[in-house]
Design a protein around this motif. Sequence first.
Motif, PDB file in Angstrom:
ATOM      1  N   PHE A  38      14.981 -15.130  88.536  1.00  0.00           N
ATOM      2  CA  PHE A  38      16.028 -15.121  87.064  1.00  0.00           C
ATOM      3  C   PHE A  38      16.953 -15.544  88.258  1.00  0.00           C
ATOM      4  N   GLN A  39      18.404 -15.634  88.513  1.00  0.00           N
ATOM      5  CA  GLN A  39      19.105 -15.965  89.117  1.00  0.00           C
ATOM      6  C   GLN A  39      18.844 -17.080  89.906  1.00  0.00           C
ATOM      7  N   GLU A  40      17.619 -17.389  90.992  1.00  0.00           N
ATOM      8  CA  GLU A  40      16.916 -18.463  91.754  1.00  0.00           C
ATOM      9  C   GLU A  40      16.604 -20.006  90.344  1.00  0.00           C
ATOM     10  N   ILE A  41      16.333 -20.014  89.880  1.00  0.00           N
ATOM     11  CA  ILE A  41      15.793 -20.414  88.557  1.00  0.00           C
ATOM     12  C   ILE A  41      17.102 -20.935  88.007  1.00  0.00           C
ATOM     13  N   PHE A  42      18.109 -19.776  87.964  1.00  0.00           N
ATOM     14  CA  PHE A  42      18.818 -20.418  87.576  1.00  0.00           C
ATOM     15  C   PHE A  42      19.880 -21.772  88.101  1.00  0.00           C
ATOM     16  N   ALA A  47      21.692 -26.688  90.047  1.00  0.00           N
ATOM     17  CA  ALA A  47      21.732 -27.645  91.617  1.00  0.00           C
ATOM     18  C   ALA A  47      21.337 -29.124  91.065  1.00  0.00           C
ATOM     19  N   GLU A  48      20.704 -28.994  89.931  1.00  0.00           N
ATOM     20  CA  GLU A  48      20.115 -31.029  89.458  1.00  0.00           C
ATOM     21  C   GLU A  48      21.287 -31.493  89.173  1.00  0.00           C
ATOM     22  N   ASP A  63      34.737 -26.764  91.408  1.00  0.00           N
ATOM     23  CA  ASP A  63      34.636 -26.153  90.135  1.00  0.00           C
ATOM     24  C   ASP A  63      34.112 -26.265  88.709  1.00  0.00           C
ATOM     25  N   GLY A  64      34.991 -27.384  88.780  1.00  0.00           N
ATOM     26  CA  GLY A  64      34.771 -28.500  87.878  1.00  0.00           C
ATOM     27  C   GLY A  64      33.406 -28.726  87.601  1.00  0.00           C
ATOM     28  N   ILE A  65      32.832 -29.316  88.406  1.00  0.00           N
ATOM     29  CA  ILE A  65      31.101 -29.677  88.428  1.00  0.00           C
ATOM     30  C   ILE A  65      30.552 -28.334  88.730  1.00  0.00           C
ATOM     31  N   GLU A  66      30.627 -27.267  88.948  1.00  0.00           N
ATOM     32  CA  GLU A  66      30.382 -26.139  89.008  1.00  0.00           C
ATOM     33  C   GLU A  66      29.361 -25.394  88.052  1.00  0.00           C
ATOM     34  N   ILE A  72      25.995 -26.002  80.816  1.00  0.00           N
ATOM     35  CA  ILE A  72      24.405 -27.530  80.854  1.00  0.00           C
ATOM     36  C   ILE A  72      23.009 -26.362  80.394  1.00  0.00           C
ATOM     37  N   VAL A  73      23.028 -25.753  81.090  1.00  0.00           N
ATOM     38  CA  VAL A  73      21.608 -24.758  82.078  1.00  0.00           C
ATOM     39  C   VAL A  73      22.115 -23.497  80.890  1.00  0.00           C
ATOM     40  N   SER A  74      23.661 -23.015  80.671  1.00  0.00           N
ATOM     41  CA  SER A  74      23.434 -21.433  79.732  1.00  0.00           C
ATOM     42  C   SER A  74      23.109 -22.667  77.805  1.00  0.00           C
ATOM     43  N   LYS A  75      23.497 -23.040  77.622  1.00  0.00           N
ATOM     44  CA  LYS A  75      22.859 -24.003  76.614  1.00  0.00           C
ATOM     45  C   LYS A  75      21.459 -24.671  76.302  1.00  0.00           C
TER      46      LYS A  75
END
Length: 121
Positions: A38-42, A47-48, A63-66, A72-75
């Motif tokens: 799960f962590q790996e996929i996230f 990273a994309e 930090d902002g970019i991260e 975005i992934v979390s959405k």
Amino acid sequence: MNSNELKSFWSVIEQSQNNVNRLQTILENYTKEELIKFQEIFVELSAELKDEPYIDYMEDSEDGIEDIANWIVSKGEIFYNNILNNPEKTPYSVENLTDEILYGIADDVCFEKYGITTRIW
């Protein structure tokens, strides 16, 4: 990652509804290997978004970019794919939305449950 793993990942993200506690509850039933995956996929999905053209629309801090990429992934899948296909919709900042970021929860659960981190950042 295969399509079933990705489908399962997005399903869990959807179920969590941007809520850290909900995600934590879901992941508490995962094995160590499932938490690592799960962590790996996230991390892979996030990273994309940490490259051009997406970073052209983001604040300049690392930090902002991260945070933006992880938010975005979390959405969820629909939002994520919309950004992938429309980089100009990338938010400049998520400074006031960091409580919606689900990154690292699998790592936290893995440490609490198994005494080790996923070692995937």
